[in-house]
Design a protein around this motif. Structure first.
Motif, PDB file in Angstrom:
ATOM      1  N   ALA A 219     -25.820 -37.368  -0.096  1.00  0.00           N
ATOM      2  CA  ALA A 219     -25.508 -35.931  -0.091  1.00  0.00           C
ATOM      3  C   ALA A 219     -26.743 -35.089   0.204  1.00  0.00           C
ATOM      4  O   ALA A 219     -26.641 -34.037   0.839  1.00  0.00           O
ATOM      5  N   ILE A 220     -27.914 -35.522  -0.261  1.00  0.00           N
ATOM      6  CA  ILE A 220     -29.139 -34.777   0.036  1.00  0.00           C
ATOM      7  C   ILE A 220     -29.329 -34.716   1.553  1.00  0.00           C
ATOM      8  O   ILE A 220     -29.603 -33.654   2.125  1.00  0.00           O
ATOM      9  N   GLY A 221     -29.179 -35.867   2.191  1.00  0.00           N
ATOM     10  CA  GLY A 221     -29.326 -35.902   3.639  1.00  0.00           C
ATOM     11  C   GLY A 221     -28.299 -35.013   4.326  1.00  0.00           C
ATOM     12  O   GLY A 221     -28.611 -34.255   5.244  1.00  0.00           O
ATOM     13  N   LEU A 222     -27.045 -35.102   3.872  1.00  0.00           N
ATOM     14  CA  LEU A 222     -25.992 -34.297   4.491  1.00  0.00           C
ATOM     15  C   LEU A 222     -26.262 -32.819   4.309  1.00  0.00           C
ATOM     16  O   LEU A 222     -26.026 -32.011   5.212  1.00  0.00           O
ATOM     17  N   SER A 223     -26.768 -32.446   3.115  1.00  0.00           N
ATOM     18  CA  SER A 223     -26.935 -31.021   2.824  1.00  0.00           C
ATOM     19  C   SER A 223     -27.939 -30.381   3.765  1.00  0.00           C
ATOM     20  O   SER A 223     -27.797 -29.223   4.139  1.00  0.00           O
ATOM     21  N   LEU A 224     -28.977 -31.153   4.171  1.00  0.00           N
ATOM     22  CA  LEU A 224     -29.952 -30.596   5.109  1.00  0.00           C
ATOM     23  C   LEU A 224     -29.255 -30.188   6.398  1.00  0.00           C
ATOM     24  O   LEU A 224     -29.498 -29.118   6.954  1.00  0.00           O
TER      25      LEU A 224
ATOM     26  N   MET B 210     -28.651 -41.288  15.214  1.00  0.00           N
ATOM     27  CA  MET B 210     -29.307 -40.788  16.425  1.00  0.00           C
ATOM     28  C   MET B 210     -28.342 -40.743  17.596  1.00  0.00           C
ATOM     29  O   MET B 210     -28.512 -39.952  18.523  1.00  0.00           O
ATOM     30  N   ILE B 211     -27.293 -41.572  17.548  1.00  0.00           N
ATOM     31  CA  ILE B 211     -26.328 -41.575  18.656  1.00  0.00           C
ATOM     32  C   ILE B 211     -25.656 -40.205  18.768  1.00  0.00           C
ATOM     33  O   ILE B 211     -25.720 -39.568  19.827  1.00  0.00           O
ATOM     34  N   PRO B 212     -25.014 -39.714  17.692  1.00  0.00           N
ATOM     35  CA  PRO B 212     -24.448 -38.361  17.833  1.00  0.00           C
ATOM     36  C   PRO B 212     -25.516 -37.308  18.080  1.00  0.00           C
ATOM     37  O   PRO B 212     -25.269 -36.321  18.784  1.00  0.00           O
ATOM     38  N   ALA B 213     -26.724 -37.515  17.505  1.00  0.00           N
ATOM     39  CA  ALA B 213     -27.776 -36.512  17.674  1.00  0.00           C
ATOM     40  C   ALA B 213     -28.182 -36.387  19.138  1.00  0.00           C
ATOM     41  O   ALA B 213     -28.238 -35.289  19.692  1.00  0.00           O
ATOM     42  N   LEU B 214     -28.449 -37.536  19.773  1.00  0.00           N
ATOM     43  CA  LEU B 214     -28.871 -37.501  21.172  1.00  0.00           C
ATOM     44  C   LEU B 214     -27.756 -36.995  22.077  1.00  0.00           C
ATOM     45  O   LEU B 214     -27.996 -36.221  23.007  1.00  0.00           O
ATOM     46  N   LEU B 215     -26.523 -37.413  21.773  1.00  0.00           N
ATOM     47  CA  LEU B 215     -25.413 -36.939  22.594  1.00  0.00           C
ATOM     48  C   LEU B 215     -25.254 -35.439  22.456  1.00  0.00           C
ATOM     49  O   LEU B 215     -24.883 -34.747  23.406  1.00  0.00           O
ATOM     50  N   LYS B 216     -25.556 -34.927  21.241  1.00  0.00           N
ATOM     51  CA  LYS B 216     -25.426 -33.487  21.057  1.00  0.00           C
ATOM     52  C   LYS B 216     -26.503 -32.729  21.819  1.00  0.00           C
ATOM     53  O   LYS B 216     -26.225 -31.728  22.468  1.00  0.00           O
ATOM     54  N   VAL B 217     -27.755 -33.209  21.732  1.00  0.00           N
ATOM     55  CA  VAL B 217     -28.809 -32.427  22.388  1.00  0.00           C
ATOM     56  C   VAL B 217     -28.790 -32.590  23.899  1.00  0.00           C
ATOM     57  O   VAL B 217     -29.117 -31.667  24.634  1.00  0.00           O
ATOM     58  N   LYS B 218     -28.369 -33.788  24.366  1.00  0.00           N
ATOM     59  CA  LYS B 218     -28.391 -33.980  25.820  1.00  0.00           C
ATOM     60  C   LYS B 218     -27.125 -33.444  26.492  1.00  0.00           C
ATOM     61  O   LYS B 218     -27.178 -32.876  27.569  1.00  0.00           O
ATOM     62  N   PHE B 219     -25.960 -33.678  25.862  1.00  0.00           N
ATOM     63  CA  PHE B 219     -24.710 -33.320  26.532  1.00  0.00           C
ATOM     64  C   PHE B 219     -23.907 -32.253  25.807  1.00  0.00           C
ATOM     65  O   PHE B 219     -22.862 -31.834  26.268  1.00  0.00           O
ATOM     66  N   GLY B 220     -24.385 -31.840  24.644  1.00  0.00           N
ATOM     67  CA  GLY B 220     -23.643 -30.839  23.903  1.00  0.00           C
ATOM     68  C   GLY B 220     -22.360 -31.365  23.288  1.00  0.00           C
ATOM     69  O   GLY B 220     -21.455 -30.610  22.986  1.00  0.00           O
TER      70      GLY B 220
ATOM     71  N   VAL C 217     -31.710 -30.427  15.223  1.00  0.00           N
ATOM     72  CA  VAL C 217     -30.571 -31.352  15.273  1.00  0.00           C
ATOM     73  C   VAL C 217     -31.050 -32.783  15.079  1.00  0.00           C
ATOM     74  O   VAL C 217     -30.509 -33.535  14.265  1.00  0.00           O
ATOM     75  N   LEU C 218     -32.101 -33.155  15.807  1.00  0.00           N
ATOM     76  CA  LEU C 218     -32.599 -34.518  15.712  1.00  0.00           C
ATOM     77  C   LEU C 218     -33.099 -34.820  14.307  1.00  0.00           C
ATOM     78  O   LEU C 218     -32.842 -35.889  13.757  1.00  0.00           O
ATOM     79  N   PHE C 219     -33.791 -33.855  13.710  1.00  0.00           N
ATOM     80  CA  PHE C 219     -34.304 -34.080  12.366  1.00  0.00           C
ATOM     81  C   PHE C 219     -33.176 -34.196  11.349  1.00  0.00           C
ATOM     82  O   PHE C 219     -33.130 -35.139  10.559  1.00  0.00           O
ATOM     83  N   CYS C 220     -32.267 -33.214  11.360  1.00  0.00           N
ATOM     84  CA  CYS C 220     -31.217 -33.186  10.334  1.00  0.00           C
ATOM     85  C   CYS C 220     -30.321 -34.412  10.423  1.00  0.00           C
ATOM     86  O   CYS C 220     -30.041 -35.073   9.417  1.00  0.00           O
ATOM     87  N   LEU C 221     -29.858 -34.720  11.630  1.00  0.00           N
ATOM     88  CA  LEU C 221     -28.987 -35.880  11.765  1.00  0.00           C
ATOM     89  C   LEU C 221     -29.759 -37.162  11.465  1.00  0.00           C
ATOM     90  O   LEU C 221     -29.268 -38.061  10.782  1.00  0.00           O
ATOM     91  N   GLY C 222     -30.990 -37.240  11.965  1.00  0.00           N
ATOM     92  CA  GLY C 222     -31.787 -38.436  11.719  1.00  0.00           C
ATOM     93  C   GLY C 222     -32.050 -38.657  10.239  1.00  0.00           C
ATOM     94  O   GLY C 222     -31.898 -39.768   9.722  1.00  0.00           O
TER      95      GLY C 222
END
Lengths: 306, 360
Positions: free
Chosen positions: B76-81, B135-145, B250-255
Motif C-alpha cells: 500500500a505504501i508503494g501504491l499510495s505514492l 516497468m512494463i505499464p510504466a514504459l508503455l505509458k510514457v512511450k505510447f500513452g 510515472v517511472l518512479f511511482c510505478l517502479g
C-alpha cells in the motif's frame, strides 16, 4: 498435435458465443464513457449479473427470467457506483475498483448455494432451412436469442448516439459537462441513467457466461473479462461498430487458445491461457495513439458550483 | 433540501474522522449483513474485531496481525505514492507474484548451498522482479500513452498463469512425490524468512514495511520528489508550471510500487507461505488498494489501515471457523469499508448545507 481436429465452422460459431459477454459489457461501458464517466466496476457488475441470472434461472426454471434478473442486478449494483460518483463526488477510479471488489464479494456470497448446479437451458432459435446452408448456416443461424440481442444492442446504440436527440445530449454531457449544465441539462441524472444502462448490459453479459457459455456457477468465473471489456472500449475508439469487431477479435483469440489446448499443441496450457491478455495489451499499445476520440470530460467529477 | 457547498480548504478534522466514520458505518452495515445471513450481528462484530486482539487465543492471533499486515502495508505504501500523483497501479497483485517467483527462483537455484548471501540475493531478486513487472505499464505509458490501469491489470492475469506454469513445471519440487508446488523454503535455512524474535510474527517483511513507512513519510514531506508527487495529484497545472517531469514521475511511482510489491511477495513466499504453489496469491495486491485509500494515502494512516485490514482478515477467519460465517462475507465487508470511506470522504471537501437554493 492434431490441428485438423479444429473444425473452422465450429470455431467461428464458438467465438461468436465467446464474444457475446464482451459485446454486452463493452457496449454498456461505451455508453457510460460517452457520458463522461469512467466505470471500472464492469467486472463486479458482470459477476453480480452472472449470479443473479443463474440464481433466478435455477429458481424459476426460466433462463429468460434469469437474464432479466441479471440486468436488474447489474443496474442495482451500478446505482451504488452512481451514488458514490455523482452524489458524494468520489474519485471515479477508486469507486470503480470499490464496486469491483464489492461485486466479487457479493456474488461469492450469493452464489454459496448454487455451486455445481446446472441451469435451465436456453434453446437456440429454430431458423428452419436457413440453418442448413453449407457454411453460413451453422455459423449464423444456430444461436440463442441473446446473442442476436447483443448485436441488436450495438446497432441500437450506434443509431441512438448518431441520429437521436437523446444521443446528442449524452455525447454533449460527455464532451463538456459544464456546457451541458449551462444549457440546462441535468448532468447527474443523465450520467446516472447511463451508468444504470451500463450496469444492466454488464449484468446480461455476465449472465450469458453463467447460463449459456459455461454454463455453471463458480466463484470468480468472469476471470477478468470485465477488464478486457474496458480495454475493448478504448480499442474501439468509442465507436460501436469497431467495438463489435474488437469483441469478435478477442472472442476469436479466447476460442483459439482453447481449441489449441484441446488439439494438443506443444505450447504449455498456461502460456496459451495468457494469450488473450497479452494480445489485449499489444492492441492497447497500438491503438493508444488515437486518443482524440475519447469524450473530453471522461473521468472528471462534475459539481454544479464549479 | 440538502446542498453541497465546496469548502475553501479541505477540512483537517474530517480528514482524520472519515476513516473512523467509515469503520463505524461498516460495522453497522456489516452487522446487518451478518444478521441477514442468520448470524448474531453483535457476536460477529466482536469476533472479527475483538477476539484477535484480546480474546482467548490472542497470543496466537496477535503475531498473525503482523504477518498479514506487513505485505498489505508494504504494497500500500508503494501504491499510495502513485495514487497521490494520479498514477493508478492496479496490477500490484501481478508484481507481488513476480517478486515472489524471482525471489523463490534465486533461492531454489542456490539450493542446497547454505550461505549468508542467499537471502540478500533473494531480496534483490524479488525487488527486481516486482520492479520490472511494473516497468512494463510504466514504459508503455510514457512511450505510447497507454492506460496503465488496463495494462497493469492484464499483467496480473498473465502473472497468475506464469505462477501456475512455474509451480507445475520449472520450479516443481523434484522430491515432492509428484505433487505440484516447489520445495518448501521454510526448510531451507539460508532462504527462510524467519521471525527475528521467535513467535512474534516479526519477519524481515515486517521490518521492511516499517522502514518503508518511515522512508515514505520522509519522502513525501521533506524531499523534492515527494513534493512533485503531491503537487501532481492536487494541482496538475501547477505541477507542470513548476517543472515537474511527468515521465520521471510515472517511472518512479510505478517502479517503486512494483518494487515494494515484489518485495512483499518475496518475503511472503520465503516466510509464511513457504512454497510456490498455484494458489500462492491471496489477493494482497487488491486489498492493498483498500488499505491505501483507508489510510488516506498517508504513510502513518496506511500503517494503521493495514493493521485494521489484517484484523478483519484474521477476525474473518475466526468467524468462519467459530460462527460458520462464509468467507465471501468478509470480502463484502472489506469492499463495504472502501465504499463508506469514499462516500464519507465527500465531507472533507464539501460542506452539507440545509436550506433553499439561492435564486440569483
Amino acid at each position: 498435435m492434431d490441428l485438423s481436429a479444429i473444425n473452422p465452422i465450429l470455431f467461428v460459431a464458438g467465438f461468436l458465443v465467446a464474444a457475446t459477454p464482451l459485446i454486452f459489457a463493452a457496449i454498456g461501458e461505451l455508453v457510460v464513457e460517452k457520458s463522461g464517466v469512467l466505470n471500472l466496476g464492469v467486472e463486479g457488475m458482470m459477476i453480480t449479473g452472472a449470479i443473479c441470472g443463474f440464481a433466478v434461472a435455477v429458481e424459476t426454471g426460466s433462463p429468460l427470467m434469469g437474464f432479466a434478473a441479471a440486468a436488474l442486478g447489474g443496474a442495482v449494483l451500478s446505482l451504488l457506483f452512481a451514488f458514490l460518483t455523482q452524489i458524494t463526488l468520489a474519485n471515479q477510479v477508486a469507486s470503480g475498483l470499490a464496486l469491483t471488489l464489492f461485486g466479487l464479494g457479493v456474488s461469492a456470497l450469493l452464489g454459496q448455494g448454487y455451486i455445481g448446479m446446472k441451469p435451465p437451458r436456453l434453446p437456440d432459435i429454430d431458423f428452419g432451412p436457413l440453418a442448413d446452408i453449407p457454411v453460413l448456416g451453422p455459423i449464423l443461424f444456430t444461436h440463442d436469442i441473446i446473442l442476436y440481442l447483443g448485436i441488436a444492442v450495438v446497432a441500437a446504440t450506434w443509431a441512438v448516439l448518431k441520429f437521436t436527440r437523446a444521443g446528442l445530449i449524452l455525447r454533449a454531457v460527455g464532451e463538456s459537462h459544464d456546457a451541458a449544465h449551462a444549457l440546462g441539462y441535468h448532468v447527474k441524472r443523465i450520467r446516472t441513467l447511463a451508468i444504470m444502462f451500463g450496469g444492466a448490459c454488464a449484468g446480461v453479459g455476465g449472465a450469458y457466461i453463467s447460463l449459456i457459455r459455461v454454463p455453471q456457477w463458480t466463484e470468480g468465473m468472469t476471470a477478468g473479462i470485465g477488464w478486457i471489456a474496458l480495454a475493448l472500449v478504448v480499442f474501439a475508439s468509442w465507436k460501436p461498430w469497431r467495438l463489435l469487431l474488437g469483441a469478435y477479435l478477442f472472442g476469436g483469440i479466447t476460442q483459439l487458445q482453447l481449441n489449441l489446448q484441446g488439439a494438443g499443441v506443444a505450447i504449455p496450457v498456461e502460456y496459451l491461457a495468457m494469450s488473450p491478455y497479452l494480445i489485449t495489451i499489444i492492441v492497447l499499445v497500438i491503438l493508444s495513439a488515437d486518443k482524440s476520440a475519447a469524450p473530453a470530460s471522461l473521468g472528471r467529477t462534475f459539481h454544479a458550483s464549479q | 433540501m440538502i446542498r453541497l457547498e465546496k469548502r475553501p480548504q479541505p477540512s483537517r478534522a474530517f480528514s482524520l474522522a472519515t476513516p473512523l466514520l467509515a469503520v463505524l458505518a461498516t460495522m453497522i452495515f456489516g452487522g446487518l449483513l451478518f444478521a441477514m445471513l442468520g448470524k448474531d450481528p453483535i457476536t460477529s462484530i466482536i469476533t472479527i474485531f475483538w477476539q484477535p486482539l484480546f480474546g482467548e487465543f490472542a497470543f496466537y492471533y496477535r503475531p498473525q496481525l503482523l504477518i498479514k499486515g506487513a505485505p498489505l502495508v508494504l504494497i500500500a505504501i508503494g501504491l499510495s505514492l502513485g495514487f497521490k500523483a494520479g498514477i493508478w497501479n492496479i496490477g500490484a497483485e501481478g508484481q507481488y507474484i513476480m517478486g515472489a517467483l524471482f525471489g523463490a527462483g534465486v533461492g531454489l537455484a542456490f539450493y542446497p548451498v547454505e550461505s549468508f548471501i542467499v537471502f540478500p540475493l533473494m531480496v534483490l531478486a524479488g525487488a527486481f522482479g516486482g520492479w520490472i513487472w511494473a516497468m512494463i505499464p510504466a514504459l508503455l505509458k510514457v512511450k505510447f500513452g497507454t492506460n496503465e490501469i488496463l495494462v497493469s491489470l492484464m499483467l496480473v492475469y498473465v502473472a497468475e498463469q506464469f505462477l501456475a506454469s512455474m509451480s507445475l513445471g520449472l520450479m516443481k519440487n523434484p522430491e515432492g512425490f509428484g505433487f505440484p508446488g516447489s520445495r518448501n523454503l521454510q526448510q531451507y535455512d539460508s532462504a527462510f524468512n524467519a521471525d527475528l524474535i521467535e513467535g512474534t510474527g516479526m519477519h524481515w517483511g515486517v521490518v521492511a514495511a516499517m522502514i518503508a513507512v518511515i522512508l515514505a513519510y520522509v519522502l513525501l514531506t521533506k524531499h523534492r520528489l515527494g513534493f512533485a508527487i503531491r503537487v501532481s495529484g492536487e494541482a496538475p497545472r501547477a505541477a507542470r508550471f513548476s517543472g515537474v517531469n511527468p515521465t520521471r514521475l510515472v517511472l518512479f511511482c510505478l517502479g517503486m510500487s512494483g518494487l515494494l510489491a515484489g518485495l512483499a511477495g518475496m518475503f511472503e513466499v520465503a516466510g509464511p507461505a513457504g512454497q510456490v504453489t498455484i494458489d500462492f496469491n491471496v489477493g494482497y495486491g487488491f486489498t492493498a488498494i483498500i488499505v491505501a485509500f483507508l489510510g488516506r494515502l498517508h504513510p502513518i494512516g496506511i500503517l494503521l489501515a493495514g493493521l485494521l485490514m489484517a484484523l478483519t482478515y484474521i477476525g474473518g477467519d475466526i468467524a468462519q471457523s467459530n460462527l460458520g460465517l462464509p468467507a465471501a462475507a468478509i470480502q463484502v465487508f472489506q469492499g463495504m469499508l472502501l465504499f463508506f470511506l469514499l462516500a464519507f470522504d465527500m465531507l472533507t471537501n464539501y460542506r452539507l448545507r440545509l436550506g433553499r437554493t439561492e435564486v440569483v
